[in-house]
Design an enzyme around this catalytic site. Structure first.
Site, PDB file in Angstrom:
ATOM      1  N   SER A   1     103.837  83.752  57.481  1.00  0.00           N
ATOM      2  CA  SER A   1     103.187  84.968  57.023  1.00  0.00           C
ATOM      3  C   SER A   1     103.666  85.354  55.622  1.00  0.00           C
ATOM      4  CB  SER A   1     103.427  86.084  58.044  1.00  0.00           C
ATOM      5  OG  SER A   1     102.593  87.189  57.795  1.00  0.00           O
TER       6      SER A   1
ATOM      7  N   HIS B   1      98.015  85.514  64.957  1.00  0.00           N
ATOM      8  CA  HIS B   1      99.128  85.665  64.030  1.00  0.00           C
ATOM      9  C   HIS B   1     100.412  85.835  64.845  1.00  0.00           C
ATOM     10  CE1 HIS B   1     100.366  86.401  59.886  1.00  0.00           C
ATOM     11  NE2 HIS B   1     101.208  87.328  60.324  1.00  0.00           N
TER      12      HIS B   1
ATOM     13  N   ASP C   1      93.527  84.791  63.824  1.00  0.00           N
ATOM     14  CA  ASP C   1      94.331  85.480  62.817  1.00  0.00           C
ATOM     15  C   ASP C   1      93.446  86.018  61.701  1.00  0.00           C
ATOM     16  OD1 ASP C   1      96.288  86.327  61.048  1.00  0.00           O
ATOM     17  OD2 ASP C   1      97.256  84.376  60.848  1.00  0.00           O
TER      18      ASP C   1
END
Length: 382
Positions: A202, A331, A301
């Site tokens: 991320s 995610h 995601d």
């Protein structure tokens, strides 16, 4: 908190209503993708998280958000429910040490995972996620731990100064300083300075590729490989994957993403085009000669499209790039190998890519800025 969020509250409905943010290098908009079925094991984690009664990030102050239940807490809750131990797995590891490295703003906390066996080992400098605002070395323990175990590498997991107390470029400055220190002192950690890769999840994926950019720009030794797991590389919250997956059902919503960017980049985040903050805005010239790269995306995601777009942009710059998407997961899935089979598969795939890169160390590294032949493997994980 000294920063006002009134403007953000007023404009957030625009993002969920689908107002376009025209940004250089923004992911291509081709319509909202069809709904993907949630993997049953992923759904159990989502249910466990919901049971912890989390509040959306954008409704909290950063201080409050850092105390809220995380995806990691949900995994541990599910493990307890299923009678599994929540003690971190030490299989294949000789030791795990918490220490610090020198940084531009003071000591940088790191956690070093050392595999069993004789070194010197290859090294992975890993950066955790959390939108540059939340999370720490404990929240993101499972991912780097699995990479150390499976890639047989020393993994140095790096914390960094967080926003809004320390806005951009504090995090990227810390990330680069940590990489340079580890690379120059790899022998201190039983590591091989000629085989040092970067990895991140991320926001950490953002930092990992920014480190490579910084090294290239400074004509310093590049990482031999980049592993970017659902990288947070664009400020466009109007892509098809944002529309389909950004309503807050899968840990991370579009309003949360806007909140993260505002904290990290300030009120001008929507018009920011600095590639060291938003790698997807980088020019072809800036990306040419970057290290071989693997990008992992998740089918549910909001960030899926920007990860795909960044892989395409790297390939267009001549960088050897592999893209792997994992359907049915969200995610944060990468660190859930203990409870989600797809996550375990992704960890194994990532470790395999790292091992292959270490075996051919020097390709794209050692300050080499020779363009690589584009090789974007659009692979769909089973």
């Amino acid at each position: 908190m000294t920063r006002s969020y009134k403007w953000l509250i007023a404009t957030l409905p625009l993002f969920t209503a689908g107002a376009a943010l025209a940004q250089p290098g923004a992911p291509e908009k081709t319509g909202v993708p069809a709904k993907t079925q949630v993997d049953p094991r992923m759904q159990k984690v989502l249910d466990a998280h919901k049971a912890l009664k989390p509040k959306p990030f954008h409704t909290l102050t950063p201080e409050q958000a850092r105390k809220g239940p995380s995806a990691t807490d949900a995994v541990k809750s599910l493990m307890k429910k299923e009678g599994k131990s929540t003690t971190p797995d030490k299989t294949g590891l000789a030791k795990v040490d918490d220490t610090t490295l020198p940084g531009p703003g003071g000591d940088i906390p790191v956690r070093i995972y050392t595999p069993e066996g004789q070194g010197p080992f290859p090294v992975v400098v890993y950066y955790h996620g959390g939108g540059f605002v939340v999370a720490d070395l404990d929240t993101y323990d499972a991912g780097p731990r699995a990479l150390a175990q499976q890639a047989k590498a020393v993994v140095v997991s790096v914390h960094y100064r967080q926003a809004p107390e320390h806005p951009f470029p504090a995090a990227s400055d810390d990330a680069t300083a940590a990489f340079r220190y580890v690379q120059e002192n790899a022998a201190k950690y039983n590591g091989d300075p000629q085989r040092v890769a970067v990895a991140g999840e991320s926001a950490g994926g953002n930092l990992a590729t920014v480190v490579a950019m910084q090294q290239k720009e400074a004509r310093r030794t590049l990482p031999v490989f980049e592993l970017l797991v659902y990288p947070f590389v664009s400020n466009d919250v109007n892509t098809p994957s944002h529309k389909a997956n950004g309503q807050g059902n899968y840990f991370l919503g579009n309003q949360d993403i806007a909140w993260f960017w505002n904290n990290y980049l300030g009120e001008g985040w929507k018009t920011n085009t600095d590639p060291l903050a938003l790698p997807l805005t980088a020019s072809t010239d800036k990306l040419r000669g970057m290290p071989p790269t693997m990008i992992i995306t998740a089918g549910l995601d909001p960030l899926k499209d920007e990860g795909t777009a960044y892989a395409k942009k790297l390939q267009e710059a001549g960088v050897k790039t592999e893209l792997k998407n994992y359907d049915g997961v969200t995610h944060e899935f990468f660190g859930m190998g203990a409870v989600v089979g797809t996550a375990a598969k992704a960890q194994a795939d990532a470790a395999s890519a790292l091992k292959n890169a270490f075996q051919s160390a020097g390709v794209g590294g050692a300050g080499d800025t020779t363009p690589q032949r584009g090789d974007l493997g659009m692979k769909k994980a089973k």
